[in-house]
Design a protein around this motif. Structure first.
Motif, PDB file in Angstrom:
ATOM      1  N   UNK A 141      -5.530   4.544   3.974  1.00  0.00           N
ATOM      2  CA  UNK A 141      -6.491   4.092   4.661  1.00  0.00           C
ATOM      3  C   UNK A 141      -7.757   3.632   3.856  1.00  0.00           C
ATOM      4  N   UNK A 142      -8.107   3.863   2.888  1.00  0.00           N
ATOM      5  CA  UNK A 142      -9.207   3.539   2.035  1.00  0.00           C
ATOM      6  C   UNK A 142      -8.901   1.989   1.409  1.00  0.00           C
ATOM      7  N   UNK A 143      -7.693   2.129   0.868  1.00  0.00           N
ATOM      8  CA  UNK A 143      -7.098   0.954   0.441  1.00  0.00           C
ATOM      9  C   UNK A 143      -7.070  -0.244   1.418  1.00  0.00           C
ATOM     10  N   UNK A 144      -6.665  -0.011   2.459  1.00  0.00           N
ATOM     11  CA  UNK A 144      -6.951  -0.895   3.768  1.00  0.00           C
ATOM     12  C   UNK A 144      -8.222  -1.289   4.098  1.00  0.00           C
ATOM     13  N   UNK A 145      -8.874  -0.311   4.124  1.00  0.00           N
ATOM     14  CA  UNK A 145     -10.236  -0.634   4.801  1.00  0.00           C
ATOM     15  C   UNK A 145     -11.167  -1.419   3.492  1.00  0.00           C
ATOM     16  N   UNK A 146     -10.849  -1.154   2.376  1.00  0.00           N
ATOM     17  CA  UNK A 146     -11.667  -1.488   1.232  1.00  0.00           C
ATOM     18  C   UNK A 146     -10.944  -2.915   0.783  1.00  0.00           C
TER      19      UNK A 146
END
Length: 378
Positions: free
Chosen positions: A308-313
Protein backbone atom coordinates in the motif's frame (compact mmCIF):
# COMPACT_ATOMS: atom_id res chain seq x y z
CA UNK A 1 21.03 3.50 -6.70
CA UNK A 2 22.11 7.08 -7.16
CA UNK A 3 21.48 10.14 -5.10
CA UNK A 4 19.56 12.98 -6.67
CA UNK A 5 22.01 15.46 -5.16
CA UNK A 6 19.26 17.83 -4.05
CA UNK A 7 20.20 20.04 -1.10
CA UNK A 8 17.60 20.21 1.63
CA UNK A 9 15.47 23.30 1.18
CA UNK A 10 14.72 25.74 4.01
CA UNK A 11 12.15 24.37 6.41
CA UNK A 12 8.68 25.88 6.40
CA UNK A 13 5.87 24.58 8.61
CA UNK A 14 3.08 25.67 10.86
CA UNK A 15 3.94 27.09 14.29
CA UNK A 16 4.05 24.36 16.90
CA UNK A 17 4.50 21.54 14.36
CA UNK A 18 8.17 21.91 13.49
CA UNK A 19 10.18 18.69 13.36
CA UNK A 20 13.50 18.67 15.21
CA UNK A 21 16.47 19.85 13.15
CA UNK A 22 20.19 19.69 13.79
CA UNK A 23 22.60 22.53 13.19
CA UNK A 24 23.30 23.57 9.61
CA UNK A 25 26.82 22.13 9.40
CA UNK A 26 26.53 18.45 8.29
CA UNK A 27 29.31 17.22 10.59
CA UNK A 28 27.32 18.33 13.65
CA UNK A 29 24.28 16.24 12.77
CA UNK A 30 24.03 13.00 14.76
CA UNK A 31 24.65 9.76 12.86
CA UNK A 32 22.63 6.60 13.43
CA UNK A 33 25.43 4.10 12.96
CA UNK A 34 25.11 0.66 11.41
CA UNK A 35 23.04 -1.54 13.76
CA UNK A 36 23.85 -5.02 15.03
CA UNK A 37 21.16 -7.70 15.23
CA UNK A 38 21.15 -11.00 17.10
CA UNK A 39 18.51 -13.67 16.49
CA UNK A 40 18.01 -16.79 18.64
CA UNK A 41 19.10 -20.23 17.49
CA UNK A 42 15.66 -21.87 17.53
CA UNK A 43 13.96 -21.65 14.12
CA UNK A 44 10.41 -22.29 12.95
CA UNK A 45 9.71 -22.37 9.22
CA UNK A 46 6.53 -21.30 7.47
CA UNK A 47 5.75 -24.95 6.76
CA UNK A 48 6.04 -25.79 10.46
CA UNK A 49 3.91 -22.79 11.40
CA UNK A 50 1.13 -23.82 9.02
CA UNK A 51 1.27 -27.45 10.14
CA UNK A 52 1.11 -26.48 13.81
CA UNK A 53 -1.80 -24.10 13.28
CA UNK A 54 -3.72 -26.70 11.29
CA UNK A 55 -3.15 -29.43 13.92
CA UNK A 56 -3.64 -27.32 17.04
CA UNK A 57 -6.78 -25.60 15.78
CA UNK A 58 -8.36 -28.34 13.71
CA UNK A 59 -12.09 -27.71 13.55
CA UNK A 60 -11.83 -23.97 14.25
CA UNK A 61 -14.39 -22.25 12.06
CA UNK A 62 -11.87 -19.70 10.80
CA UNK A 63 -8.80 -21.94 10.51
CA UNK A 64 -8.73 -21.80 6.70
CA UNK A 65 -8.82 -18.00 6.82
CA UNK A 66 -6.02 -17.95 9.41
CA UNK A 67 -3.87 -20.33 7.35
CA UNK A 68 -4.38 -18.19 4.27
CA UNK A 69 -3.42 -15.04 6.15
CA UNK A 70 -0.26 -16.69 7.53
CA UNK A 71 0.74 -17.83 4.02
CA UNK A 72 0.24 -14.32 2.69
CA UNK A 73 2.65 -12.76 5.22
CA UNK A 74 5.62 -13.77 3.09
CA UNK A 75 7.47 -14.95 6.22
CA UNK A 76 9.74 -17.92 5.42
CA UNK A 77 11.10 -18.50 8.92
CA UNK A 78 11.25 -16.98 12.37
CA UNK A 79 13.68 -17.27 15.29
CA UNK A 80 12.53 -18.12 18.82
CA UNK A 81 14.22 -17.84 22.23
CA UNK A 82 12.96 -21.29 23.17
CA UNK A 83 12.31 -24.54 21.36
CA UNK A 84 8.95 -24.90 19.65
CA UNK A 85 7.85 -27.33 22.37
CA UNK A 86 8.72 -24.88 25.16
CA UNK A 87 7.10 -22.00 23.25
CA UNK A 88 3.82 -23.89 22.93
CA UNK A 89 3.76 -24.59 26.67
CA UNK A 90 2.32 -21.75 28.77
CA UNK A 91 3.55 -22.04 32.39
CA UNK A 92 1.99 -18.69 33.36
CA UNK A 93 2.86 -15.01 33.27
CA UNK A 94 5.40 -15.17 36.10
CA UNK A 95 7.46 -17.94 34.52
CA UNK A 96 7.21 -16.33 31.09
CA UNK A 97 8.71 -13.13 32.49
CA UNK A 98 11.50 -15.11 34.19
CA UNK A 99 12.38 -16.47 30.75
CA UNK A 100 12.24 -12.95 29.30
CA UNK A 101 14.75 -11.60 31.83
CA UNK A 102 17.05 -14.60 31.54
CA UNK A 103 17.12 -14.49 27.74
CA UNK A 104 17.52 -10.71 27.62
CA UNK A 105 20.57 -10.88 29.89
CA UNK A 106 21.97 -13.63 27.69
CA UNK A 107 21.32 -12.04 24.30
CA UNK A 108 21.58 -8.26 24.78
CA UNK A 109 25.35 -8.11 25.45
CA UNK A 110 26.47 -9.59 22.09
CA UNK A 111 24.24 -7.19 20.14
CA UNK A 112 25.43 -4.21 22.18
CA UNK A 113 29.10 -5.19 21.83
CA UNK A 114 28.73 -5.45 18.04
CA UNK A 115 26.84 -2.15 17.80
CA UNK A 116 29.52 -0.33 19.80
CA UNK A 117 32.17 -1.78 17.48
CA UNK A 118 30.19 -0.70 14.41
CA UNK A 119 30.12 2.85 15.77
CA UNK A 120 33.74 2.89 16.87
CA UNK A 121 32.97 3.75 20.50
CA UNK A 122 33.25 1.98 23.83
CA UNK A 123 30.72 1.57 26.63
CA UNK A 124 32.15 4.45 28.69
CA UNK A 125 31.59 6.83 25.77
CA UNK A 126 27.82 6.23 25.87
CA UNK A 127 25.85 9.01 27.56
CA UNK A 128 22.33 7.57 27.30
CA UNK A 129 20.80 4.10 26.87
CA UNK A 130 17.35 3.86 25.32
CA UNK A 131 15.97 0.37 25.95
CA UNK A 132 12.88 -0.63 23.96
CA UNK A 133 10.68 -3.66 24.55
CA UNK A 134 6.98 -4.49 24.52
CA UNK A 135 7.25 -8.23 25.19
CA UNK A 136 8.38 -8.37 28.83
CA UNK A 137 8.66 -6.18 31.90
CA UNK A 138 11.24 -5.39 34.57
CA UNK A 139 11.62 -2.71 37.22
CA UNK A 140 14.20 -1.35 37.39
CA UNK A 141 14.61 -1.35 33.64
CA UNK A 142 17.32 -3.56 32.17
CA UNK A 143 19.32 -0.38 31.58
CA UNK A 144 20.34 -0.56 35.25
CA UNK A 145 21.61 -4.11 34.81
CA UNK A 146 23.51 -3.07 31.68
CA UNK A 147 25.21 -0.19 33.51
CA UNK A 148 26.18 -2.45 36.42
CA UNK A 149 27.55 -5.29 34.28
CA UNK A 150 28.69 -3.95 30.90
CA UNK A 151 31.05 -1.09 31.69
CA UNK A 152 28.75 1.90 31.17
CA UNK A 153 29.23 4.94 33.41
CA UNK A 154 26.97 5.32 36.43
CA UNK A 155 25.86 8.76 35.19
CA UNK A 156 24.52 7.28 31.93
CA UNK A 157 20.96 8.45 31.30
CA UNK A 158 18.33 5.69 31.24
CA UNK A 159 15.36 5.93 28.89
CA UNK A 160 13.17 2.80 28.83
CA UNK A 161 10.35 2.69 26.25
CA UNK A 162 7.75 -0.01 26.88
CA UNK A 163 4.44 0.89 25.27
CA UNK A 164 5.15 1.97 21.71
CA UNK A 165 4.93 -1.54 20.26
CA UNK A 166 6.33 -1.86 16.75
CA UNK A 167 6.88 1.91 16.58
CA UNK A 168 9.28 1.70 19.51
CA UNK A 169 12.43 1.27 17.44
CA UNK A 170 11.82 4.40 15.38
CA UNK A 171 10.72 6.24 18.53
CA UNK A 172 14.02 5.32 20.18
CA UNK A 173 15.94 6.63 17.16
CA UNK A 174 14.06 9.92 17.34
CA UNK A 175 14.57 10.28 21.09
CA UNK A 176 18.28 9.52 20.65
CA UNK A 177 18.39 12.22 17.96
CA UNK A 178 16.71 14.69 20.32
CA UNK A 179 19.12 13.79 23.12
CA UNK A 180 22.18 14.33 20.93
CA UNK A 181 20.87 17.70 19.80
CA UNK A 182 20.26 18.73 23.41
CA UNK A 183 23.73 17.48 24.42
CA UNK A 184 26.09 18.23 21.49
CA UNK A 185 28.74 15.57 21.01
CA UNK A 186 26.96 13.02 23.22
CA UNK A 187 26.38 9.40 22.21
CA UNK A 188 23.18 7.40 22.71
CA UNK A 189 22.83 3.61 22.59
CA UNK A 190 19.56 2.09 21.39
CA UNK A 191 18.62 -1.48 22.35
CA UNK A 192 15.46 -3.17 21.04
CA UNK A 193 14.79 -6.48 22.83
CA UNK A 194 11.72 -8.28 21.53
CA UNK A 195 10.75 -11.85 22.41
CA UNK A 196 7.32 -11.97 20.79
CA UNK A 197 7.07 -15.74 21.21
CA UNK A 198 6.73 -15.24 24.97
CA UNK A 199 3.37 -13.60 24.28
CA UNK A 200 1.97 -16.75 22.66
CA UNK A 201 -1.48 -17.48 24.06
CA UNK A 202 -2.63 -21.04 23.22
CA UNK A 203 -6.21 -20.44 24.34
CA UNK A 204 -6.72 -17.21 22.39
CA UNK A 205 -8.45 -18.34 19.22
CA UNK A 206 -9.31 -15.02 17.59
CA UNK A 207 -8.23 -14.75 13.96
CA UNK A 208 -5.93 -11.82 14.75
CA UNK A 209 -4.13 -13.87 17.40
CA UNK A 210 -3.89 -16.93 15.15
CA UNK A 211 -2.30 -14.70 12.50
CA UNK A 212 0.16 -13.21 14.99
CA UNK A 213 1.24 -16.75 15.96
CA UNK A 214 2.57 -17.15 12.43
CA UNK A 215 3.89 -13.62 11.93
CA UNK A 216 5.95 -12.44 14.91
CA UNK A 217 9.53 -13.46 15.70
CA UNK A 218 12.23 -12.80 18.29
CA UNK A 219 15.37 -10.65 17.99
CA UNK A 220 17.65 -8.21 19.79
CA UNK A 221 18.95 -5.19 17.87
CA UNK A 222 21.26 -2.38 18.94
CA UNK A 223 22.68 0.77 17.40
CA UNK A 224 24.60 3.86 18.47
CA UNK A 225 23.67 7.43 17.59
CA UNK A 226 26.89 9.47 17.57
CA UNK A 227 26.38 13.13 18.31
CA UNK A 228 29.73 14.16 16.87
CA UNK A 229 28.57 13.30 13.35
CA UNK A 230 31.08 10.49 12.81
CA UNK A 231 30.30 6.94 11.79
CA UNK A 232 28.73 5.01 8.92
CA UNK A 233 24.98 5.05 8.60
CA UNK A 234 22.09 7.52 8.47
CA UNK A 235 22.90 11.15 9.27
CA UNK A 236 19.77 12.29 11.11
CA UNK A 237 18.35 15.61 9.97
CA UNK A 238 14.75 15.74 11.13
CA UNK A 239 12.16 13.70 13.02
CA UNK A 240 8.45 13.83 13.67
CA UNK A 241 5.52 11.90 15.12
CA UNK A 242 2.05 11.54 13.67
CA UNK A 243 -0.99 9.88 15.24
CA UNK A 244 -4.23 8.87 13.51
CA UNK A 245 -7.05 10.16 15.77
CA UNK A 246 -9.36 7.71 17.56
CA UNK A 247 -7.43 4.56 16.67
CA UNK A 248 -5.87 3.68 20.03
CA UNK A 249 -7.84 0.42 20.24
CA UNK A 250 -6.78 -0.82 16.80
CA UNK A 251 -3.46 -2.28 18.05
CA UNK A 252 -3.32 -3.02 21.75
CA UNK A 253 -2.61 -5.46 24.56
CA UNK A 254 -5.27 -6.87 26.85
CA UNK A 255 -3.52 -7.68 30.13
CA UNK A 256 -4.99 -10.90 31.54
CA UNK A 257 -3.84 -13.43 34.17
CA UNK A 258 -2.05 -15.34 31.38
CA UNK A 259 -0.15 -12.25 30.23
CA UNK A 260 -0.32 -9.97 27.22
CA UNK A 261 -3.02 -10.76 24.67
CA UNK A 262 -2.36 -9.07 21.33
CA UNK A 263 -5.42 -7.33 19.86
CA UNK A 264 -5.44 -6.40 16.18
CA UNK A 265 -8.34 -4.58 14.55
CA UNK A 266 -9.25 -5.65 11.01
CA UNK A 267 -8.90 -2.00 9.92
CA UNK A 268 -5.15 -1.92 10.64
CA UNK A 269 -4.08 -3.16 7.16
CA UNK A 270 -5.70 -0.05 5.65
CA UNK A 271 -3.79 2.51 7.74
CA UNK A 272 -1.37 3.44 4.97
CA UNK A 273 -4.07 5.58 3.38
CA UNK A 274 -3.67 7.86 6.42
CA UNK A 275 0.00 7.34 7.22
CA UNK A 276 1.38 7.75 3.69
CA UNK A 277 0.16 11.39 3.52
CA UNK A 278 1.86 11.95 6.89
CA UNK A 279 5.17 10.79 5.43
CA UNK A 280 4.65 13.13 2.50
CA UNK A 281 3.83 16.05 4.80
CA UNK A 282 6.79 15.53 7.13
CA UNK A 283 9.15 15.25 4.16
CA UNK A 284 7.71 18.39 2.57
CA UNK A 285 8.19 20.32 5.81
CA UNK A 286 11.88 19.49 5.47
CA UNK A 287 11.92 20.51 1.82
CA UNK A 288 12.04 16.95 0.46
CA UNK A 289 9.70 14.97 -1.78
CA UNK A 290 8.77 11.67 -0.09
CA UNK A 291 8.04 10.11 -3.47
CA UNK A 292 11.56 10.69 -4.82
CA UNK A 293 13.94 9.61 -2.08
CA UNK A 294 16.90 7.29 -2.53
CA UNK A 295 16.20 4.82 0.27
CA UNK A 296 13.39 3.90 2.67
CA UNK A 297 13.69 2.04 5.99
CA UNK A 298 10.10 1.02 6.71
CA UNK A 299 8.63 -1.12 9.47
CA UNK A 300 7.36 -4.25 7.75
CA UNK A 301 4.44 -5.29 9.92
CA UNK A 302 3.20 -7.27 6.94
CA UNK A 303 3.38 -7.22 3.14
CA UNK A 304 0.15 -5.19 2.85
CA UNK A 305 1.86 -2.22 4.54
CA UNK A 306 4.66 -2.19 1.97
CA UNK A 307 2.35 -2.82 -0.98
CA UNK A 308 0.00 0.00 0.00
CA UNK A 309 2.83 2.40 0.80
CA UNK A 310 4.36 1.72 -2.59
CA UNK A 311 1.05 2.56 -4.24
CA UNK A 312 0.29 5.66 -2.16
CA UNK A 313 3.80 7.09 -2.60
CA UNK A 314 3.94 6.04 -6.25
CA UNK A 315 7.34 4.39 -5.81
CA UNK A 316 8.51 1.04 -7.15
CA UNK A 317 7.97 -1.91 -4.77
CA UNK A 318 11.66 -2.83 -5.10
CA UNK A 319 12.61 0.28 -3.09
CA UNK A 320 11.30 -1.58 0.01
CA UNK A 321 13.32 -4.73 -0.69
CA UNK A 322 15.35 -4.54 2.53
CA UNK A 323 12.16 -4.24 4.60
CA UNK A 324 10.74 -7.29 2.82
CA UNK A 325 13.95 -9.19 3.53
CA UNK A 326 13.54 -8.59 7.26
CA UNK A 327 9.95 -9.81 7.14
CA UNK A 328 10.88 -12.86 5.06
CA UNK A 329 13.85 -13.96 7.18
CA UNK A 330 12.75 -13.00 10.69
CA UNK A 331 9.03 -12.22 10.61
CA UNK A 332 7.71 -9.14 12.37
CA UNK A 333 10.29 -8.55 15.12
CA UNK A 334 8.38 -5.54 16.49
CA UNK A 335 10.56 -2.58 17.49
CA UNK A 336 13.69 -4.27 16.09
CA UNK A 337 12.41 -4.25 12.49
CA UNK A 338 13.66 -0.80 11.48
CA UNK A 339 17.10 -1.50 12.96
CA UNK A 340 17.42 -4.77 11.08
CA UNK A 341 16.24 -3.14 7.87
CA UNK A 342 18.81 -0.37 8.35
CA UNK A 343 21.48 -3.03 8.97
CA UNK A 344 20.60 -4.70 5.68
CA UNK A 345 20.66 -1.33 3.93
CA UNK A 346 24.17 -0.68 5.25
CA UNK A 347 25.45 -4.15 4.40
CA UNK A 348 24.06 -3.83 0.88
CA UNK A 349 26.69 -1.16 0.30
CA UNK A 350 24.95 0.51 -2.65
CA UNK A 351 24.11 3.90 -1.16
CA UNK A 352 26.39 6.78 -2.12
CA UNK A 353 27.37 9.56 0.26
CA UNK A 354 24.53 12.03 0.70
CA UNK A 355 21.68 9.78 -0.46
CA UNK A 356 18.34 11.04 0.88
CA UNK A 357 16.24 8.65 2.96
CA UNK A 358 13.25 8.16 5.24
CA UNK A 359 12.85 5.82 8.21
CA UNK A 360 9.42 5.07 9.65
CA UNK A 361 7.98 2.80 12.31
CA UNK A 362 4.27 2.22 12.84
CA UNK A 363 2.59 1.04 16.01
CA UNK A 364 -0.19 1.45 18.56
CA UNK A 365 -1.97 4.73 18.61
CA UNK A 366 -2.03 4.40 15.55
CA UNK A 367 1.34 6.16 15.65
CA UNK A 368 4.00 6.81 13.03
CA UNK A 369 7.52 7.71 14.16
CA UNK A 370 9.37 9.27 11.22
CA UNK A 371 13.02 10.22 10.68
CA UNK A 372 14.68 11.88 7.69
CA UNK A 373 18.37 11.70 6.96
CA UNK A 374 21.18 11.39 4.47
CA UNK A 375 23.51 8.44 4.05
CA UNK A 376 27.11 8.70 5.12
CA UNK A 377 29.79 6.10 4.52
CA UNK A 378 31.88 7.48 7.35
Amino acid sequence: MTTNGRPAQPHHSRPGTQPVHAADAPHTRPVLCEPAVEVPEHVITIEESLDLAARLHHGHEDIELALRLIKNTGVRKRHLVQSIEATLDHPGLEERNVVYVREAKRRVPPAVTAALANAGVCAREIDAIIFVSCTGFTMPALTAWMINTMGFRTDTRQMPIAQMGCAGGASAINRAHDFCLAHPGANALIVACEFCSLCYQPDDLTVGNLLSNGLFGDAVAAAVVRGDGHGRGMRLESNATRLIPDTEEWISYALKPTGFHFLLDRRVPHTMQDLAPALVQVSAEHGWDATELDFYVIHAGGPRILDDLSRHLNVKPAIFERSRDTLTDYGNIASAVVLDTLRRTAENGLLPEGAHGLLAGFGPGITAEIALGTWTNG
